[in-house]
Write a protein that holds these residues in place. Structure first.
Motif: not given
Ligand code: NDP
Length: 342
Positions: A83, A171, A39-40, A132, A62
């Motif tokens: 993504n 994002w 995590s960041g 899923r 990271y």
């Molecule tokens: P979020 O924005 O909620 O979380 C993404 C996390 O990635 C952040 O909390 C952060 O975690 C980390 N991160 C690192 N770099 C960045 C950045 N530059 N900008 C933003 N976040 C960053 O996204 P989701 O959890 O909704 O989605 C994450 C992935 O999961 C995507 O690929 C999405 O498509 C997929 N997804 C799949 C679903 C499914 O049903 N299978 C449903 C929802 C999402 P930290 O603070 O720990 O560094």
């Protein structure tokens, strides 16, 4: 399996999906356990680690991600980042010789997706894309039924995945991080499901995009997209996906001798299946009820089983490559206004 014999996962990225679905789902897994976090946000990660019984020394940032190579408890990583970051972290995970479960969409382009499968093949690690729905019991039953041929040939598939979105500061509205709008995020379920149902690859696509005027969210990515896929058998899938329409996530299949409706097909829960079939002159309509299971737990356990038994996952990296290829054709069609052959 007792915890010590389960496959250890590092969860990479602690956003909404990780915190609300994936980490809780590990509690229902039988073959997998979380052993590390990346995590960041170190403070959040420390807290989450304590909640899930993960050792404080197994929390990484990271910048020091590559140190996971030295942690022998980590056999696989689950990439749950925006993504646009999937490619880099899958490549780094492969370099660290860890098996990879990667969230959908696999990447932001076919080229990236190919690079990811090649890197994992070269490193000798398994790569699975987290589709899923292909592990969810109702979707599986629809696939089984369609493929069994009991209801005859498929004429039409109708798949819808719509929802409304929040403010512009996410994002998901930035092309570099998201790869696109509704299509790769939620329309992908319609595409992947149509391919899985038929066991065929589309030969032609046709698509239209609609964006609201003057909405800052849709400067880089699309809001609404409708696409048609034509398959070699003659089956046609009509798919619709939007970030600007009230939530509906349904799948309908029309076949020679019956129909199948799966409400909430692409939702986390609440699937409702109805099925009609003709017998002689009478039509029978029935509701199908299956036991409810956590689809995220089923998906993670599948990856764990593949790692433990040296098997190729049901949804390997090549599935992601294929979906990216079709999505690129869909965008091309929307851009040119003409059908695109594959
Ligand atoms: P979020 O924005 O909620 O979380 C993404 C996390 O990635 C952040 O909390 C952060 O975690 C980390 N991160 C690192 N770099 C960045 C950045 N530059 N900008 C933003 N976040 C960053 O996204 P989701 O959890 O909704 O989605 C994450 C992935 O999961 C995507 O690929 C999405 O498509 C997929 N997804 C799949 C679903 C499914 O049903 N299978 C449903 C929802 C999402 P930290 O603070 O720990 O560094």
């Amino acid at each position: 399996l007792p915890p010590a014999e389960r496959v250890g996962f590092a969860v990479v990225g602690l956003g909404r999906l990780s915190l609300e679905e994936i980490l809780p789902a590990f509690g229902e897994c039988k073959r997998a356990r979380p052993v590390a976090l990346v995590s960041g946000s170190p403070e959040k990660a420390r807290l989450v680690a304590a909640q899930h019984g993960i050792k404080p020394e197994a929390v990484y940032g990271y910048a020091d991600f590559d140190r996971i190579a030295e942690n022998r408890e980590i056999q696989a990583v689950y990439i749950i980042l925006p993504n646009g970051l999937h490619r880099d972290y899958v490549l780094r995970a492969a370099k660290a010789r860890k098996h990879v479960l990667c969230e959908k969409p696999m990447a932001t382009s076919t080229a990236e997706a190919r690079e990811m499968t090649a890197a994992c093949d070269a490193a000798g690690v398994r790569l699975m894309v987290a589709y899923r729905c292909q592990y969810e019991p109702y979707n599986r039953e629809v696939i089984r039924l369609v493929r069994s041929g009991e209801l005859g040939a498929v004429r039409f598939i109708e798949a819808t995945n719509t929802q409304t979105m929040g403010t512009a500061d996410q994002w998901r509205f930035r092309k570099a991080l998201a790869g696109g709008g509704a299509l790769p995020d939620i329309g992908l379920y319609c595409l992947n499901s149509a391919r899985a149902l038929l066991g065929e690859e589309p030969v032609e696509v046709f698509a239209r995009i609609t964006n609201p005027k003057d909405d800052p969210r849709y400067r880089e990515v699309e809001e609404s997209i409708s696409f048609m896929l034509r398959f070699p058998s003659g089956a046609i899938a009509n798919c619709a996906s939007s970030y600007g329409a009230h939530e509906s996530k349904d799948l309908r299949v029309r076949l020679e001798k019956g129909w199948i409706d799966l409400e909430n097909a692409f939702a986390y829960e609440g699937q409702q299946m109805r099925l009609a079939h003709r017998e002689g002159k009478t039509e029978a309509v029935e509701s199908v009820r299956l036991s409810r299971e956590n689809q995220f737990a089923l998906e993670i356990d599948h990856m764990a089983a593949c790692v433990a038994q040296g098997r190729t996952p049901h949804t390997p990296g090549s599935e992601g490559v294929q979906d990216h290829q079709v999505m690129e054709a869909i965008y091309r069609s929307a851009e040119t206004g003409a059908p695109v052959s594959l």
